[in-house]
Design a protein around this motif. Structure first.
Motif: not given
Length: 479
Positions: A124-139
């Motif tokens: 996620g840090e080295r590509t455009e797949a920012v969802s891999l390092i993005s916060p997740v909605p709370s349960t």
């Protein structure tokens, strides 16, 4: 494009299935949704990723270890039931099994969690797949988010809790001994409560983890850049390298199964089980035949004789094992001196033992053919290559000698087992404290130390098998 979408859909479907298989708590080593299925699915899903980006290979390796660890729980559970059938009061075995598995599982789980998230964050840090390092909605809280770092922490917490929660209830089954020597379970009345509480906590912690992980997976799926990110990090000759690595992994797995098969050649005989071997010989034949069948896929020849000799050995071994169980259930070795029915039945066991030995010897000799072909075509320079020379021929001959040695050691180990059957036909009676108080008579083999010979030859065979297989693996890696 349609194929790519179908592959992505299949990937996320299997990923969701693997998470569902892992979220529920265990009872001792029993699992309603077998964890090994989830771990093996994860290892399969990240196979290509392991050749594209950092840390995925380490995570995949941990997934495989966890998968095999959980597979091993199945025979362990069977062994527990078998031991309990002989001694219903032995409840300590539950705690022993769960503690051993829990410790190893925690170690492998922490490694798997750290490496898979390190791999995803690295991507996620080295590509455009920012969802891999993005916060997740709370349960539970709308509009609130969970940081990726907290997701790692909670996943480790879940993995540790899962192991602890299937271990703690078994502590209530531990026995104590009274002054008179009697054993009893002092905390048995609390066991149902402990099971109920551990299951309830397990499902609560597991469900929260599952929901959070599914939300994380869902946001990655919606973004749709995971596979593109892997491709961006992959080199131009990635597809070719992937096929080569995949082939090598399959070869190594086949060789590993050969080494695993050797462990089934050992005899595990306990007096509490009427002298019955709890590790039947036919298991050795099944695993070995499977390993050789896998190896033969990497040669240009078909070896039908191996299938026939292997299946023949397995069938004979099953018949021999059943015959031994019948004999040891209805008779004892001491009756071979006085009971004519026992003597007649034991003659059948000796005959079957001879046939079993011959069939195994034929099977092992037949195995040499595909094994040598595999060596000649997959180590060093391929024997079919025009550049194949005397140097390569000598190199392969050295490996052939090692293969021959492995076969000879396997035959020797099998022969000692046959000799033990024959030796056990002649028993001797030993009297302790003759003519005195507490005089007793017990039976023993005519050559009581021969059991040690059987074990030593099996251990030598196992050790050499590990050495030989590791040698071939090294040669594959060099090539």
């Amino acid at each position: 494009m349609t194929t790519t979408k179908n592959n992505a859909k299949r990937f996320y479907t299997l990923l969701t299935l693997s998470l569902v298989m892992l979220f529920n708590p265990n009872v001792n080593v029993f699992d309603i949704l077998p964890d090994f299925i989830g771990w093996f699915i994860l290892a399969h899903l990240f196979t290509k990723a392991a050749d594209s980006a950092a840390y995925f290979e380490e995570a995949r390796s941990a997934f495989l270890k966890l998968g095999w660890l959980n597979v091993f729980k199945i025979p362990t559970l069977m062994l527990i039931f078998f031991i309990r059938s002989k001694n219903a009061g032995d409840t300590d075995i539950f705690a022993l099994a769960s503690i051993c598995f829990a410790i190893v599982e925690v170690i492998f789980s922490i490694s798997a969690v750290k490496n898979i998230f390190a791999a995803l964050f690295h991507l996620g840090e080295r590509t455009e797949a920012v969802s891999l390092i993005s916060p997740v909605p709370s349960t539970f809280l709308k509009g609130k988010f969970i940081s990726p770092d907290f997701l790692i922490t909670y996943t480790i917490f879940f993995a540790v809790c899962k192991s602890i929660l299937y271990t703690l209830p078994d502590m209530f089954l531990l026995t104590r001994t009274t002054d008179s020597g009697a054993t009893y379970i002092s905390m048995l009345k609390y066991y149902p409560v402990a099971i109920l509480v551990s299951q309830l906590l397990g499902y609560i912690i597991g469900t929260i983890w599952l929901i959070r992980m599914l939300k994380y997976v869902n946001q990655v799926k919606k973004e749709g850049k995971f596979f593109e990110a892997l491709s961006n990090l992959a080199t131009e000759d990635y597809e070719y390298k992937f096929e080569v690595k995949l082939k090598k992994r399959r070869m190594i797995f086949s060789l590993t199964m050969m080494a695993v098969a050797s462990f089934f050649s050992i005899e595990l005989v306990f007096s509490d089980f009427n002298g019955i071997n709890i590790l039947p010989h036919f298991l050795y034949g099944i695993v070995l035949l499977y390993a050789v069948k896998l190896l033969s896929q990497f040669t240009d020849k078909k070896f039908r004789s191996i299938m026939f000799s292997g299946i023949g050995y397995i069938v004979i071994s099953i018949v021999q094992y059943i015959s031994k169980i019948i004999f040891l259930t209805n008779y004892s070795y001491s009756e071979l001196e006085s009971n004519s029915d026992a003597r007649r039945f034991y003659v059948l066991i000796i005959i079957l033992g001879v046939i079993e030995f011959i069939s195994l010897a034929v099977f092992l000799v037949n195995i040499l053919k595909p094994l040598k072909t595999f060596i000649s075509q997959n180590t060093g320079l391929d024997s079919r290559d025009e550049k194949y020379n005397n140097f390569e021929r000598k190199y392969h001959k050295e490996l052939y000698k090692k293969a021959n040695t492995l076969c000879v050691l396997g035959v020797i180990s099998a022969f000692t087992k046959l000799m033990q059957i024959i030796i056990n036909r002649n028993v001797k009676f030993i009297t302790t404290n003759p003519g005195g108080m507490g005089e007793s008579i017990f039976t023993a083999s005519a050559v009581p130390w021969f059991n040690l010979v059987v074990t030593i030859t099996a251990v030598i065979y196992i050790a050499y098998s590990l050495y030989f297989i590791s040698t071939i693996k090294e040669e594959l890696n060099i090539k």
